[in-house]
Design an enzyme around this catalytic site. Structure first.
Site, PDB file in Angstrom:
ATOM      1  N   PRO A 198    -151.844  69.854 -28.562  1.00  0.00           N
ATOM      2  CA  PRO A 198    -150.709  70.291 -27.739  1.00  0.00           C
ATOM      3  C   PRO A 198    -149.947  71.426 -28.447  1.00  0.00           C
ATOM      4  O   PRO A 198    -149.691  71.352 -29.652  1.00  0.00           O
ATOM      5  CB  PRO A 198    -149.835  69.033 -27.632  1.00  0.00           C
ATOM      6  CG  PRO A 198    -150.775  67.890 -27.871  1.00  0.00           C
ATOM      7  CD  PRO A 198    -151.775  68.415 -28.865  1.00  0.00           C
ATOM      8  N   LEU A 246    -143.670  67.989 -32.641  1.00  0.00           N
ATOM      9  CA  LEU A 246    -142.376  67.692 -33.251  1.00  0.00           C
ATOM     10  C   LEU A 246    -142.526  67.714 -34.765  1.00  0.00           C
ATOM     11  O   LEU A 246    -143.279  66.910 -35.322  1.00  0.00           O
ATOM     12  CB  LEU A 246    -141.878  66.312 -32.794  1.00  0.00           C
ATOM     13  CG  LEU A 246    -140.565  65.862 -33.446  1.00  0.00           C
ATOM     14  CD1 LEU A 246    -139.406  66.769 -33.041  1.00  0.00           C
ATOM     15  CD2 LEU A 246    -140.257  64.412 -33.073  1.00  0.00           C
ATOM     16  N   ASP A 257    -145.924  66.066 -36.206  1.00  0.00           N
ATOM     17  CA  ASP A 257    -146.363  66.624 -37.483  1.00  0.00           C
ATOM     18  C   ASP A 257    -145.603  65.962 -38.625  1.00  0.00           C
ATOM     19  O   ASP A 257    -144.371  65.902 -38.612  1.00  0.00           O
ATOM     20  CB  ASP A 257    -146.082  68.135 -37.509  1.00  0.00           C
ATOM     21  CG  ASP A 257    -146.546  68.769 -38.798  1.00  0.00           C
ATOM     22  OD1 ASP A 257    -147.718  69.188 -38.859  1.00  0.00           O
ATOM     23  OD2 ASP A 257    -145.757  68.813 -39.772  1.00  0.00           O
ATOM     24  N   TYR A 262    -143.045  64.246 -46.867  1.00  0.00           N
ATOM     25  CA  TYR A 262    -141.824  64.165 -46.049  1.00  0.00           C
ATOM     26  C   TYR A 262    -141.198  62.765 -46.075  1.00  0.00           C
ATOM     27  O   TYR A 262    -140.032  62.615 -45.732  1.00  0.00           O
ATOM     28  CB  TYR A 262    -142.096  64.508 -44.576  1.00  0.00           C
ATOM     29  CG  TYR A 262    -142.638  65.879 -44.285  1.00  0.00           C
ATOM     30  CD1 TYR A 262    -142.618  66.900 -45.234  1.00  0.00           C
ATOM     31  CD2 TYR A 262    -143.163  66.168 -43.022  1.00  0.00           C
ATOM     32  CE1 TYR A 262    -143.132  68.154 -44.938  1.00  0.00           C
ATOM     33  CE2 TYR A 262    -143.670  67.428 -42.721  1.00  0.00           C
ATOM     34  CZ  TYR A 262    -143.662  68.411 -43.684  1.00  0.00           C
ATOM     35  OH  TYR A 262    -144.174  69.643 -43.375  1.00  0.00           O
ATOM     36  N   LYS A 313    -150.453  65.511 -43.979  1.00  0.00           N
ATOM     37  CA  LYS A 313    -150.906  66.410 -45.048  1.00  0.00           C
ATOM     38  C   LYS A 313    -151.065  65.643 -46.361  1.00  0.00           C
ATOM     39  O   LYS A 313    -150.310  64.703 -46.636  1.00  0.00           O
ATOM     40  CB  LYS A 313    -149.897  67.555 -45.234  1.00  0.00           C
ATOM     41  CG  LYS A 313    -149.522  68.189 -43.902  1.00  0.00           C
ATOM     42  CD  LYS A 313    -148.604  69.367 -43.992  1.00  0.00           C
ATOM     43  CE  LYS A 313    -148.087  69.723 -42.605  1.00  0.00           C
ATOM     44  NZ  LYS A 313    -146.906  68.981 -42.191  1.00  0.00           N
ATOM     45  N   HIS A 328    -151.777  70.308 -48.093  1.00  0.00           N
ATOM     46  CA  HIS A 328    -150.402  70.793 -47.862  1.00  0.00           C
ATOM     47  C   HIS A 328    -150.138  72.152 -48.512  1.00  0.00           C
ATOM     48  O   HIS A 328    -149.372  72.963 -48.005  1.00  0.00           O
ATOM     49  CB  HIS A 328    -149.399  69.750 -48.370  1.00  0.00           C
ATOM     50  CG  HIS A 328    -148.060  69.845 -47.726  1.00  0.00           C
ATOM     51  ND1 HIS A 328    -147.211  68.793 -47.602  1.00  0.00           N
ATOM     52  CD2 HIS A 328    -147.425  70.880 -47.149  1.00  0.00           C
ATOM     53  CE1 HIS A 328    -146.104  69.174 -46.982  1.00  0.00           C
ATOM     54  NE2 HIS A 328    -146.212  70.444 -46.701  1.00  0.00           N
ATOM     55  N   SER A 369    -152.676  74.373 -45.376  1.00  0.00           N
ATOM     56  CA  SER A 369    -151.318  74.836 -45.103  1.00  0.00           C
ATOM     57  C   SER A 369    -150.837  75.627 -46.311  1.00  0.00           C
ATOM     58  O   SER A 369    -151.163  75.279 -47.453  1.00  0.00           O
ATOM     59  CB  SER A 369    -150.421  73.615 -44.854  1.00  0.00           C
ATOM     60  OG  SER A 369    -149.103  74.010 -44.592  1.00  0.00           O
ATOM     61  N   LEU A 412    -138.293  78.458 -35.353  1.00  0.00           N
ATOM     62  CA  LEU A 412    -136.980  78.939 -34.916  1.00  0.00           C
ATOM     63  C   LEU A 412    -136.245  79.635 -36.061  1.00  0.00           C
ATOM     64  O   LEU A 412    -135.150  80.158 -35.876  1.00  0.00           O
ATOM     65  CB  LEU A 412    -136.124  77.763 -34.408  1.00  0.00           C
ATOM     66  CG  LEU A 412    -136.692  77.001 -33.212  1.00  0.00           C
ATOM     67  CD1 LEU A 412    -135.854  75.762 -32.916  1.00  0.00           C
ATOM     68  CD2 LEU A 412    -136.737  77.915 -31.992  1.00  0.00           C
ATOM     69  N   ARG A 439    -131.946  69.513 -27.214  1.00  0.00           N
ATOM     70  CA  ARG A 439    -132.786  70.565 -27.794  1.00  0.00           C
ATOM     71  C   ARG A 439    -134.266  70.155 -27.852  1.00  0.00           C
ATOM     72  O   ARG A 439    -135.159  70.993 -27.707  1.00  0.00           O
ATOM     73  CB  ARG A 439    -132.255  70.956 -29.179  1.00  0.00           C
ATOM     74  CG  ARG A 439    -130.925  71.696 -29.071  1.00  0.00           C
ATOM     75  CD  ARG A 439    -130.489  72.307 -30.381  1.00  0.00           C
ATOM     76  NE  ARG A 439    -129.906  71.358 -31.297  1.00  0.00           N
ATOM     77  CZ  ARG A 439    -128.635  70.931 -31.251  1.00  0.00           C
ATOM     78  NH1 ARG A 439    -127.822  71.388 -30.317  1.00  0.00           N
ATOM     79  NH2 ARG A 439    -128.182  70.066 -32.140  1.00  0.00           N
TER      80      ARG A 439
HETATM   81  P1  A2P Z   1    -131.006  69.971 -34.409  1.00  0.00           P
HETATM   82  O1  A2P Z   1    -131.774  68.848 -35.029  1.00  0.00           O
HETATM   83  O2  A2P Z   1    -129.541  69.762 -34.502  1.00  0.00           O
HETATM   84  O3  A2P Z   1    -131.475  70.317 -33.011  1.00  0.00           O
HETATM   85  P2  A2P Z   1    -137.110  74.942 -37.556  1.00  0.00           P
HETATM   86  O4  A2P Z   1    -138.046  73.961 -36.909  1.00  0.00           O
HETATM   87  O5  A2P Z   1    -137.380  76.363 -37.228  1.00  0.00           O
HETATM   88  O6  A2P Z   1    -137.003  74.725 -39.048  1.00  0.00           O
HETATM   89  O7  A2P Z   1    -135.652  74.638 -36.977  1.00  0.00           O
HETATM   90  C1  A2P Z   1    -135.086  73.366 -37.114  1.00  0.00           C
HETATM   91  C2  A2P Z   1    -133.623  73.467 -36.857  1.00  0.00           C
HETATM   92  O8  A2P Z   1    -133.393  74.067 -35.583  1.00  0.00           O
HETATM   93  C3  A2P Z   1    -132.931  72.133 -36.827  1.00  0.00           C
HETATM   94  O9  A2P Z   1    -131.805  72.243 -37.653  1.00  0.00           O
HETATM   95  C4  A2P Z   1    -132.528  71.905 -35.366  1.00  0.00           C
HETATM   96  O10 A2P Z   1    -131.259  71.301 -35.313  1.00  0.00           O
HETATM   97  C5  A2P Z   1    -132.479  73.315 -34.826  1.00  0.00           C
HETATM   98  N1  A2P Z   1    -132.961  73.418 -33.432  1.00  0.00           N
HETATM   99  C6  A2P Z   1    -134.027  72.784 -32.898  1.00  0.00           C
HETATM  100  N2  A2P Z   1    -134.200  73.139 -31.629  1.00  0.00           N
HETATM  101  C7  A2P Z   1    -133.220  74.033 -31.338  1.00  0.00           C
HETATM  102  C8  A2P Z   1    -132.874  74.765 -30.182  1.00  0.00           C
HETATM  103  N3  A2P Z   1    -133.579  74.635 -29.066  1.00  0.00           N
HETATM  104  N4  A2P Z   1    -131.796  75.600 -30.258  1.00  0.00           N
HETATM  105  C9  A2P Z   1    -131.084  75.732 -31.394  1.00  0.00           C
HETATM  106  N5  A2P Z   1    -131.367  75.055 -32.527  1.00  0.00           N
HETATM  107  C10 A2P Z   1    -132.427  74.215 -32.509  1.00  0.00           C
END
Ligand code: A2P
Length: 313
Positions: free
Chosen positions: A14, A18, A46, A51, A80, A113, A159, A210, A267
């Site tokens: 997929p 997560l 994941d 972790y 991993k 990893h 990885s 993100l 989110r």
């Molecule tokens: P939260 O758990 O409060 O949603 P990455 O995967 O790039 O490392 O980002 C992880 C971070 O991005 C987490 O701190 C998460 O906080 C935040 N995050 C996850 N989804 C979103 C979203 N759709 N918009 C803004 N922040 C997000």
């Protein structure tokens, strides 16, 4: 656009998974997030030995299986190898203990990893510390092939490997890597590694897709993080999607699997629903041309390791 991508061995992954690593995890918070995610429809999780989240994941999955909400076949689980288990004979022991924690008979994808093997050495009474161990990554890969052949994992990969390290594994592998997981986001697009993987039919997974919003900024991080780029506001209005959905779509539309982390229900939903629209080619191009800034996860504690992979920044 299919919601899954097929690896070279015919196993489907997929596109949206997560992520469960990164920040120190409160078990209750993680358990809640996993339940929410699975209920929303997440079918890809994941994790990693390091972790410390495998037991919680195992417990939640068992509950969902027992309650008849999902079947084992419907969920894709990646984990991993521990950095202290890179010797050929240790790979199998390590995966078996991870499977016990996950309460699973097999995982769907097992990754080395990082190329940096470590060993625990005595520090002071009763305490140990980790020191670099120079193990050939091809030896570790033979261990990965063995667990694949035993059916303990449906696919194998690496990885945090760089171009040379992937080529080294690939050239000697009997079972070629099925996946590479690396940091990829708007400011760290990893074009060279993605081009290599496309040529070798290795699927690619982006961690930190993100760009780590909400994480405490490190000294080398730029002031503007990916989510703060002005172009995202423009595209967000154009497509009626959130900036995070634009960032994720920019990756999945180019066949990159993403594993954003979140413990927030709204989110989690937003991220899962990020594949229901298409970015126009011209907008993909605009995003492709945002200047690269830097790798966020530099992994400073491993810089002296002989196999430290990140020499490109
Ligand atoms: P939260 O758990 O409060 O949603 P990455 O995967 O790039 O490392 O980002 C992880 C971070 O991005 C987490 O701190 C998460 O906080 C935040 N995050 C996850 N989804 C979103 C979203 N759709 N918009 C803004 N922040 C997000």
């Amino acid at each position: 656009m299919p919601l899954k991508i097929r690896m070279s061995n015919g196993v489907d992954v997929p596109f949206i998974g997560l992520g469960t690593g990164g920040k120190p995890t409160d078990e209750e918070e993680l358990e809640e997030a996993l339940r929410t995610a699975l209920t929303l429809g997440y079918r890809h999780i994941d994790t990693a030995h390091s972790y410390g989240t495998e037991k919680v994941i195992g417990k939640v999955l068992q509950d969902f299986f027992n309650e008849g909400k999902i079947t084992r076949e419907q969920i894709f689980v990646t984990t991993k190898l521990a950095c202290t288990a890179h010797r050929f004979e240790d790979v199998q022991h390590c995966l078996r203990s991870q499977l016990a924690d996950l309460q699973l008979g097999y995982v769907d994808l097992y990754l080395v990893h990082s190329p940096c093997a470590m060993q625990a050495v005595p520090k002071s009474e009763g305490e140990t510390k980790l020191e670099p161990l120079n193990i050939d990554i091809c030896e570790t890969w033979r261990g990965m092939e063995a667990v694949f052949n035993q059916g303990l994992t449906r696919s194998i990969g690496v990885s945090n490997f760089n171009v040379e390290q992937i080529q080294q594994v690939y050239s000697t592998a009997k079972v070629k890597p099925h996946n590479l997981q690396i940091e990829i986001h708007l400011h760290w697009p990893q074009k060279e590694l993605i081009t290599l993987c496309n040529a070798l039919h290795i699927t690619v997974t982006a961690y930190a897709p993100l760009g780590c919003p909400g994480k405490k900024k490190e000294s080398h991080w730029p002031d503007v993080l990916p989510l703060d780029e002005p172009i995202l506001q423009v595209l967000s209005e154009k497509y009626h999607r959130t900036p995070a959905q634009i960032l994720l779509r920019h990756l999945t539309q180019r066949n990159i699997i993403v594993i954003p982390k979140s413990t927030n229900g709204k989110r989690l939903k937003e991220n899962l629903e990020s594949t229901d629209f298409f970015l126009a080619d011209e907008d993909i191009e605009k995003l492709n041309h945002i200047p690269s800034k830097c790798r966020l996860y530099r992994w400073r504690e491993r810089t002296s390791h002989p196999r430290y992979p990140f020499t490109d920044d």
